[in-house]
Scaffold this motif. Structure first.
Motif, PDB file in Angstrom:
ATOM      1  N   ASP A 210      76.120  57.865 106.007  1.00 48.44           N
ATOM      2  CA  ASP A 210      75.567  56.523 105.816  1.00 48.44           C
ATOM      3  C   ASP A 210      74.442  56.596 104.782  1.00 48.44           C
ATOM      4  O   ASP A 210      73.435  57.258 105.003  1.00 48.44           O
TER       5      ASP A 210
ATOM      6  N   TYR B  62      72.855  53.826 103.371  1.00 48.86           N
ATOM      7  CA  TYR B  62      71.915  52.707 103.352  1.00 48.86           C
ATOM      8  C   TYR B  62      71.305  52.439 104.729  1.00 48.86           C
ATOM      9  O   TYR B  62      72.022  52.203 105.697  1.00 48.86           O
TER      10      TYR B  62
ATOM     11  N   ASN C 161      70.242  50.214 107.037  1.00 51.80           N
ATOM     12  CA  ASN C 161      70.219  48.789 107.391  1.00 51.80           C
ATOM     13  C   ASN C 161      69.099  48.459 108.386  1.00 51.80           C
ATOM     14  O   ASN C 161      68.385  47.492 108.219  1.00 51.80           O
TER      15      ASN C 161
ATOM     16  N   PHE D 182      67.325  58.403 105.550  1.00 48.84           N
ATOM     17  CA  PHE D 182      68.645  58.224 104.958  1.00 48.84           C
ATOM     18  C   PHE D 182      68.716  58.835 103.568  1.00 48.84           C
ATOM     19  O   PHE D 182      67.683  58.968 102.926  1.00 48.84           O
TER      20      PHE D 182
ATOM     21  N   ASP E  53      72.886  50.870 112.046  1.00 50.80           N
ATOM     22  CA  ASP E  53      73.423  52.137 111.534  1.00 50.80           C
ATOM     23  C   ASP E  53      74.002  52.995 112.652  1.00 50.80           C
ATOM     24  O   ASP E  53      73.853  54.217 112.648  1.00 50.80           O
TER      25      ASP E  53
END
Ligand SMILES: *[C@@H]1O[C@H](CO)[C@@H](O)[C@H](O)[C@H]1NC(C)=O
Ligand SMILES: [Ca+2]
Length: 379
Positions: free
Chosen positions: A179, A181, A183, A203, A222
């Motif tokens: 992942d 990004y 969020n 991240f 996420d």
């Protein structure tokens, strides 16, 4: 002996599993390697020599593999050349915006609102296996202005587009997410909230999830509520190769990464008691939204790991029909920053009240005393 040297010497080769005696080989049906274009499917070495411009690039890989597998070269090249193309004999299917390039499969380009996937066609009936993923994530976006990442799957269903990195939600099986990004963090920032220490994840972040079809992947968070484990992995825009390996041995799930250009596996996730049924499909998928990246897969190599089980383990490790994780305690619905628990809030209000009353009482007493004294002074 040579095999041992190769095992020790090779950066991306299969590693020994524990102290156990293992012999591992590449499973041709589930593996994918370059080149993906410009060659005939299932060609033999004798037909290829001289004609195939990729031969030189391949040869190094091949020599290593031929030592590993111990088969004739022409057998080896057969599965290395298994194409992704549209042919019905291909063992791989592409979906969505995924594209076959000469040196990699591009799941999504660095453009908004794309999604793509690559799925193996043959259900995998191995008990113990290791999937090595050679991938590359790169794009124009600056820090935290890129997304969303890619996922690697071992699931019951295949070719089902959806919101979870381009795959269906409520999937049945294993999902491993790279992942890119954050969020949840962005949402927190927007609400001017901060993380309590130890809760924030940095991240790009790799996490794993096992699902029996009942759980939803929470994209806004996420996947935090269903995460089995995870680690930070700075994988974007690197000038060297990046790898991830998923190893499943005796119900033990291990995920390691090689992203520092050192050809060393680094631990990321380790979960015992993971029950995965056999006969699921391997796949990989990716999605972009407002933010984007190129998500490329360079190779997927599946190794069978031959591990001995004692009779007790044989009994314990019988086939299962639904994925599950023993003693799984999901970090249930804990808010990223619990505003204040009910009890804490009550205690604070209670003590504030007690203190106020106390202060008022003291104030009144002092005031009375002061008045008394001033009266005494006047008379
Ligand atoms: C599926 O998983 C959920 C959450 O882990 C669990 O509560 C439920 O009992 C499972 N269902 C079955 C049929 O095992
Ligand atoms: Ca995310």
């Amino acid at each position: 002996m040579l095999l041992l040297l190769l095992l020790l010497g090779s950066g991306q080769g299969p590693r020994q599993v524990g102290a156990g005696q293992t012999f591992e080989y590449l499973k041709r049906e589930h593996s994918l390697s370059k080149p993906y274009q410009g060659v005939t499917e299932g060609g033999r070495l004798s037909d290829m020599k001289g004609k195939n411009r990729w031969w030189l690039q391949l040869s190094e890989d091949l020599w290593w593999l031929s030592e590993q597998v111990g088969v004739e070269e022409y057998e080896l090249i057969y599965f290395l050349l298994i194409g992704v193309g549209t042919g019905s004999s291909s063992l791989w299917n592409l979906m969505g915006n995924a594209m076959v390039m000469t040196q990699y499969i591009r799941l999504t380009p660095d453009m908004q609102s794309k999604q793509g996937a690559l799925w193996n066609r043959v259900p995998c009936f191995l008990r113990d296996w290791e999937l090595q993923v050679h991938f590359k994530i790169h794009g124009q976006g600056k820090k935290n202005l890129h997304g969303d990442g890619l996922a690697i799957w071992y699931t019951k269903d295949r070719m089902q587009p959806g919101p979870v990195f381009g795959n269906m939600d409520k999937f049945v099986g294993l999902g491993v997410f790279i992942d890119t990004y954050p969020n949840e963090e962005k949402q927190q920032e927007a609400q001017k909230r901060r993380y309590s220490p130890g809760v924030q994840r940095v991240f790009p972040y790799i996490s794993a999830m096992v699902n029996n079809g009942s759980l939803s992947y929470d994209h806004e968070r996420d996947g935090r509520p269903t995460e089995l484990g995870g680690c930070t992995a700075i994988v974007r825009n690197l000038h060297y190769d990046t790898f991830l390996v998923i190893r499943y041995v005796k119900r033990h799930l291990t995920i390691m990464i090689d992203i520092d250009g050192k050809h060393e596996w680094r631990d990321c996730i380790e979960v015992p008691g993971v029950r995965l049924p056999r006969g699921y499909y391997f796949g990989t998928s990716s999605i972009t939204g407002d933010l984007s990246d190129n998500h490329d897969v360079i190779s997927l190599k599946l190794f069978e790991l031959t591990v001995e089980r004692n009779p007790e383990e044989e009994k314990l490790h019988r086939d299962v029909f639904l994925p599950s994780v023993d003693n799984m305690k999901l970090p249930e619905m804990t808010a990223p920053l619990p505003p204040l628990s009910g009890l804490a809030l009550f205690l604070i209000v209670f003590f504030s009240l007690v203190f106020s009353v106390f202060a008022i009482v003291i104030g009144i007493i002092l005031y009375n005393k002061w008045q008394e004294q001033s009266r005494k002074r006047f008379y």
